[in-house]
Enzyme design. Structure first.
Site, PDB file in Angstrom:
ATOM      1  N   ARG A 179      -3.159   4.556  12.049  1.00 50.72           N
ATOM      2  CA  ARG A 179      -2.705   5.018  10.737  1.00 50.72           C
ATOM      3  C   ARG A 179      -3.820   5.091   9.702  1.00 50.72           C
ATOM      4  O   ARG A 179      -3.980   6.125   9.039  1.00 50.72           O
ATOM      5  CB  ARG A 179      -1.580   4.101  10.236  1.00 50.72           C
ATOM      6  CG  ARG A 179      -0.344   4.127  11.116  1.00 50.72           C
ATOM      7  CD  ARG A 179       0.640   3.063  10.764  1.00 50.72           C
ATOM      8  NE  ARG A 179       0.122   1.741  11.114  1.00 50.72           N
ATOM      9  CZ  ARG A 179       0.728   0.601  10.829  1.00 50.72           C
ATOM     10  NH1 ARG A 179       1.878   0.599  10.170  1.00 50.72           N
ATOM     11  NH2 ARG A 179       0.204  -0.551  11.208  1.00 50.72           N
ATOM     12  N   CYS A 220      -4.580  -0.697   7.941  1.00 50.64           N
ATOM     13  CA  CYS A 220      -3.475  -0.927   8.866  1.00 50.64           C
ATOM     14  C   CYS A 220      -3.825  -2.128   9.733  1.00 50.64           C
ATOM     15  O   CYS A 220      -4.731  -2.891   9.393  1.00 50.64           O
ATOM     16  CB  CYS A 220      -3.154   0.325   9.685  1.00 50.64           C
ATOM     17  SG  CYS A 220      -4.379   0.834  10.906  1.00 50.64           S
ATOM     18  N   ASP A 235       4.164   2.268  12.878  1.00 49.47           N
ATOM     19  CA  ASP A 235       2.998   2.216  13.759  1.00 49.47           C
ATOM     20  C   ASP A 235       3.284   3.080  14.979  1.00 49.47           C
ATOM     21  O   ASP A 235       4.182   2.767  15.768  1.00 49.47           O
ATOM     22  CB  ASP A 235       2.715   0.776  14.175  1.00 49.47           C
ATOM     23  CG  ASP A 235       1.390   0.626  14.900  1.00 49.47           C
ATOM     24  OD1 ASP A 235       0.848   1.630  15.410  1.00 49.47           O
ATOM     25  OD2 ASP A 235       0.888  -0.513  14.962  1.00 49.47           O
TER      26      ASP A 235
END
Length: 151
Positions: free
Chosen positions: A9, A3, A117
């Site tokens: 994440r 990420c 996100d």
């Protein structure tokens, strides 16, 4: 698992796949395309949602994706199209490019769906991201035959 900052994440995806797959069949790691959080623990909200689901990711430390990752990993799952483009730019060969895919292509094939996100959202965003990543990791585990052996 890649990420942007390697604190929200990708640490969750690493923790989930590590937990549900056979450790003798897979090595899972995560990284960020940016280097802001190198050496840092995952976001406390990622740690909390993982813990709520019986997974400890507090030991993870942020690292930045590098071309060396192409040499040691067979599959590189990215969380969104922006990270996909950043990782692809570092590929030197078509074989390296072929290793990279959006993680949610596992559950939404060909739709180019991003894992949102959750950094600027509340805890609910982390819950949703966890659920998406869990589904994707289950598909990865099944597709790559990484299931744990029955005792």
């Amino acid at each position: 698992m890649v990420c942007l900052g390697n604190i929200c994440r990708s640490p969750l995806a690493e923790g989930i796949l590590t937990e549900i797959a056979d450790a003798n069949k897979v090595e899972v790691n995560s990284a960020g395309t940016g280097g802001w959080h190198v050496g840092s623990q995952p976001d406390p909200r990622s740690i909390a949602i993982a813990k709520k689901n019986g997974i400890d990711i507090s030991h993870q430390r942020g690292k930045q994706f590098s071309t060396y990752d192409y040499e040691i990993y067979d599959h590189i799952f990215v969380m969104d199209l922006s990270n996909y483009n950043d990782v692809i730019k570092l590929a030197k060969t078509d074989a390296e490019k072929a290793k990279v895919s959006l993680i949610l292509d596992e559950i939404f094939p060909g739709e180019n769906v991003d894992v949102p996100d959750p950094y600027y959202g509340g805890a609910f965003g982390f819950e949703n991201v966890y659920k998406m990543l869990y589904q994707a990791c289950e598909k990865i585990m099944s597709r790559l035959s990484l299931q744990k052996e029955a005792n």
